[in-house]
Design a protein around this motif. Sequence first.
Motif, PDB file in Angstrom:
ATOM      1  N   VAL A  57      14.227   1.695  -1.499  1.00  0.00           N
ATOM      2  CA  VAL A  57      14.939   2.275  -0.797  1.00  0.00           C
ATOM      3  C   VAL A  57      15.819   3.588  -1.063  1.00  0.00           C
ATOM      4  CG1 VAL A  57      16.938   1.813   1.535  1.00  0.00           C
ATOM      5  CG2 VAL A  57      15.896  -0.629   0.366  1.00  0.00           C
ATOM      6  N   ALA A  58      15.226   5.084  -0.746  1.00  0.00           N
ATOM      7  CA  ALA A  58      15.199   5.638  -1.041  1.00  0.00           C
ATOM      8  C   ALA A  58      16.241   6.743  -0.552  1.00  0.00           C
ATOM      9  CB  ALA A  58      13.904   6.612  -1.312  1.00  0.00           C
ATOM     10  N   GLY A  59      16.875   5.984   0.829  1.00  0.00           N
ATOM     11  CA  GLY A  59      17.861   7.150   1.408  1.00  0.00           C
ATOM     12  C   GLY A  59      19.049   7.489   1.007  1.00  0.00           C
ATOM     13  N   VAL A  60      19.487   8.209   1.257  1.00  0.00           N
ATOM     14  CA  VAL A  60      21.387   7.946   0.865  1.00  0.00           C
ATOM     15  C   VAL A  60      21.848   6.864   1.937  1.00  0.00           C
ATOM     16  CG1 VAL A  60      23.650   9.384   1.517  1.00  0.00           C
ATOM     17  CG2 VAL A  60      21.268  10.346   0.896  1.00  0.00           C
ATOM     18  N   LYS A  61      22.541   5.917   0.868  1.00  0.00           N
ATOM     19  CA  LYS A  61      23.092   4.704   1.950  1.00  0.00           C
ATOM     20  C   LYS A  61      24.897   5.083   2.090  1.00  0.00           C
ATOM     21  CE  LYS A  61      19.840   2.246   1.738  1.00  0.00           C
ATOM     22  NZ  LYS A  61      18.734   1.982   2.967  1.00  0.00           N
ATOM     23  N   GLY A  98      12.774   4.166   4.303  1.00  0.00           N
ATOM     24  CA  GLY A  98      12.476   2.966   3.227  1.00  0.00           C
ATOM     25  C   GLY A  98      13.011   1.412   3.784  1.00  0.00           C
ATOM     26  N   GLY A  99      12.202   0.536   3.044  1.00  0.00           N
ATOM     27  CA  GLY A  99      12.607  -0.601   2.887  1.00  0.00           C
ATOM     28  C   GLY A  99      10.642  -1.540   4.244  1.00  0.00           C
ATOM     29  N   ILE A 100      11.645  -2.257   4.662  1.00  0.00           N
ATOM     30  CA  ILE A 100      10.086  -2.413   5.422  1.00  0.00           C
ATOM     31  C   ILE A 100      10.507  -2.486   6.849  1.00  0.00           C
ATOM     32  CG2 ILE A 100       9.376  -4.676   6.492  1.00  0.00           C
ATOM     33  CD1 ILE A 100       9.594  -6.341   3.684  1.00  0.00           C
ATOM     34  N   TYR A 101       9.894  -1.138   7.874  1.00  0.00           N
ATOM     35  CA  TYR A 101      10.104  -0.667   9.041  1.00  0.00           C
ATOM     36  C   TYR A 101      10.127  -1.800  10.301  1.00  0.00           C
ATOM     37  CZ  TYR A 101       9.064   1.768  13.011  1.00  0.00           C
ATOM     38  OH  TYR A 101       9.224   2.574  14.416  1.00  0.00           O
ATOM     39  N   SER A 102      11.308  -1.672  10.659  1.00  0.00           N
ATOM     40  CA  SER A 102      12.030  -2.925  12.015  1.00  0.00           C
ATOM     41  C   SER A 102      11.190  -2.121  12.793  1.00  0.00           C
ATOM     42  CB  SER A 102      12.934  -3.577  11.436  1.00  0.00           C
ATOM     43  OG  SER A 102      14.080  -2.151  11.711  1.00  0.00           O
ATOM     44  N   GLY A 103      11.525  -0.787  13.440  1.00  0.00           N
ATOM     45  CA  GLY A 103      11.438  -0.666  14.702  1.00  0.00           C
ATOM     46  C   GLY A 103      10.061  -0.404  15.525  1.00  0.00           C
ATOM     47  N   PRO A 104      10.394  -0.250  16.700  1.00  0.00           N
ATOM     48  CA  PRO A 104       9.199  -0.200  17.805  1.00  0.00           C
ATOM     49  C   PRO A 104       7.626   0.727  16.998  1.00  0.00           C
ATOM     50  CG  PRO A 104      10.652   1.271  18.081  1.00  0.00           C
ATOM     51  CD  PRO A 104      11.012   1.005  17.214  1.00  0.00           C
ATOM     52  N   TYR A 122       1.947  -3.828   4.519  1.00  0.00           N
ATOM     53  CA  TYR A 122       0.714  -2.938   4.138  1.00  0.00           C
ATOM     54  C   TYR A 122       1.825  -1.639   3.832  1.00  0.00           C
ATOM     55  CZ  TYR A 122      -1.989  -4.463   8.564  1.00  0.00           C
ATOM     56  OH  TYR A 122      -2.713  -4.984   9.105  1.00  0.00           O
ATOM     57  N   VAL A 123       1.313  -0.526   3.091  1.00  0.00           N
ATOM     58  CA  VAL A 123       1.595   0.330   1.843  1.00  0.00           C
ATOM     59  C   VAL A 123       1.003   1.457   2.628  1.00  0.00           C
ATOM     60  CG1 VAL A 123       2.706   1.630   0.120  1.00  0.00           C
ATOM     61  CG2 VAL A 123       2.523  -0.769   0.328  1.00  0.00           C
ATOM     62  N   LEU A 124       2.044   2.531   3.704  1.00  0.00           N
ATOM     63  CA  LEU A 124       1.224   3.530   3.782  1.00  0.00           C
ATOM     64  C   LEU A 124       2.019   4.917   3.186  1.00  0.00           C
ATOM     65  CD1 LEU A 124       1.888   2.148   7.368  1.00  0.00           C
ATOM     66  CD2 LEU A 124      -0.638   2.482   6.440  1.00  0.00           C
ATOM     67  N   LYS A 125       1.636   5.856   2.959  1.00  0.00           N
ATOM     68  CA  LYS A 125       1.522   7.265   2.269  1.00  0.00           C
ATOM     69  C   LYS A 125       1.733   8.258   3.197  1.00  0.00           C
ATOM     70  CE  LYS A 125      -0.219  11.085  -0.442  1.00  0.00           C
ATOM     71  NZ  LYS A 125      -0.723  11.416  -1.773  1.00  0.00           N
ATOM     72  N   TYR A 132       6.773   7.510   0.988  1.00  0.00           N
ATOM     73  CA  TYR A 132       5.584   5.882   1.995  1.00  0.00           C
ATOM     74  C   TYR A 132       6.804   5.371   2.420  1.00  0.00           C
ATOM     75  CZ  TYR A 132       3.414   7.210  -2.607  1.00  0.00           C
ATOM     76  OH  TYR A 132       2.396   8.145  -2.902  1.00  0.00           O
ATOM     77  N   MET A 133       5.354   4.226   3.129  1.00  0.00           N
ATOM     78  CA  MET A 133       6.141   3.708   4.426  1.00  0.00           C
ATOM     79  C   MET A 133       5.148   1.898   4.233  1.00  0.00           C
ATOM     80  SD  MET A 133       5.100   3.730   8.492  1.00  0.00           S
ATOM     81  CE  MET A 133       6.346   2.696   9.647  1.00  0.00           C
ATOM     82  N   TYR A 134       6.509   1.325   4.073  1.00  0.00           N
ATOM     83  CA  TYR A 134       6.156  -0.280   4.615  1.00  0.00           C
ATOM     84  C   TYR A 134       6.564  -0.876   5.359  1.00  0.00           C
ATOM     85  CZ  TYR A 134       7.058   0.566  -0.175  1.00  0.00           C
ATOM     86  OH  TYR A 134       7.381   0.928  -1.902  1.00  0.00           O
ATOM     87  N   LEU A 135       4.709  -1.423   6.017  1.00  0.00           N
ATOM     88  CA  LEU A 135       4.934  -1.966   8.190  1.00  0.00           C
ATOM     89  C   LEU A 135       4.624  -3.368   7.350  1.00  0.00           C
ATOM     90  CD1 LEU A 135       4.969  -1.301  10.680  1.00  0.00           C
ATOM     91  CD2 LEU A 135       2.216  -0.601  10.092  1.00  0.00           C
ATOM     92  N   LYS A 136       5.005  -4.809   8.053  1.00  0.00           N
ATOM     93  CA  LYS A 136       4.922  -5.330   7.881  1.00  0.00           C
ATOM     94  C   LYS A 136       3.236  -5.631   8.841  1.00  0.00           C
ATOM     95  CE  LYS A 136       9.074  -8.533   8.312  1.00  0.00           C
ATOM     96  NZ  LYS A 136       9.915  -9.798   8.994  1.00  0.00           N
ATOM     97  N   ARG A 137       2.347  -6.653   7.996  1.00  0.00           N
ATOM     98  CA  ARG A 137       1.182  -6.834   8.642  1.00  0.00           C
ATOM     99  C   ARG A 137       1.370  -7.267  10.284  1.00  0.00           C
ATOM    100  NH1 ARG A 137      -2.969  -8.564   3.665  1.00  0.00           N
ATOM    101  NH2 ARG A 137      -3.908  -9.462   5.456  1.00  0.00           N
TER     102      ARG A 137
END
Length: 331
Positions: A22-26, A282-288, A307-310, A322-327
């Motif tokens: 997770v790369a964003g500003v927490k 970052g992390g696993i994308y949970s949006g629409p 999936y790992v997406l650039k 990069y993006m992580y997306l549930k299959r």
Amino acid sequence: MVKKLVALGVALALLALLEPAVAGVKFTDEDLKSEESLWRLYERWGARYNVTRHPVDKLRRFAFFKDSARHVHLHATAAGQAPGLNGFADLTNDEFNRYYKCNMLEAGARRTLPVRRRGDGSLPLPISIDWRIKSCGTGPCLSPVKSQGVCGSCWAFTATGAMESHYTIQGAKDNRGLVDLSEQELVDCDTHSIGCKGGEVDYAFDYIIAKQGLASLASYPYTATNGTCQAAGKPRVDLLLRVYETVPANDEFQMLQAVTYGPVGVSIAVGPNNLEFRYYDGGIYSGPCGVANDHAILLVGYESNLYVLKNSYGERWGDDGYMYLKRDHGK
């Protein structure tokens, strides 16, 4: 979310993915309690992403930043995640859509070919693939994350990203190394696309086949604007691309089969005004997800559940680009 897939098969890798970082500003609830704490968060965010603003503009954008932080906090809390901010947090939604959204054209009918594996074709798929940690000779197989800037040229970056990696994968035994290909040449010279106003990965590959190469980025630099074609006389990288393969839409097995050979260009459906995609840090994308393809991106790996997406938004977005997306996301 993954809809249409364009692949070039070259090499096989049996690798394990890195765990999503997770790369964003927490930030926490405490950062939202007052104007002063929000301003400190804004300063910390600006330092993290090296964002500087004129004092007057900074005050104006602070209002946008506060809205972003509150939206991200609300969504992350509902999803059970730690809130974080990417590098686009002080833009308006209209600015983000105008400057960074990609416009996809629909290519004509394409010949669909089976994606072939080496050997007898009966090999099982690897459990996971990650081209980010694969070495080709003495260097990486995957080129660095780039930024399309204020230009809807995701299609061009997806095409060059695929070609840069496949060129390197094919030449790994000779330690050929990465090349830096010109997205600007595609923006300016691919007459089937319309530059910053939209394009199609298929058309970009057709252009590369016709030219048998692309100028290097150094000799044809990226400007993020539509321009007159200046390809004539530029030094070219001979890519020897003769054909590409289009994986049938929504055929996950063939898509995963294709990425065992190298990164795969895919079209995804983000949807209009998708704030979760815009704010993804970052992390696993949970949006629409949307319903129609409107963004091109590079598939560089997979694991059993994701999936790992650039992307081409630079390292200020997502997990350093990069993006992580549930299959099974969006099903």
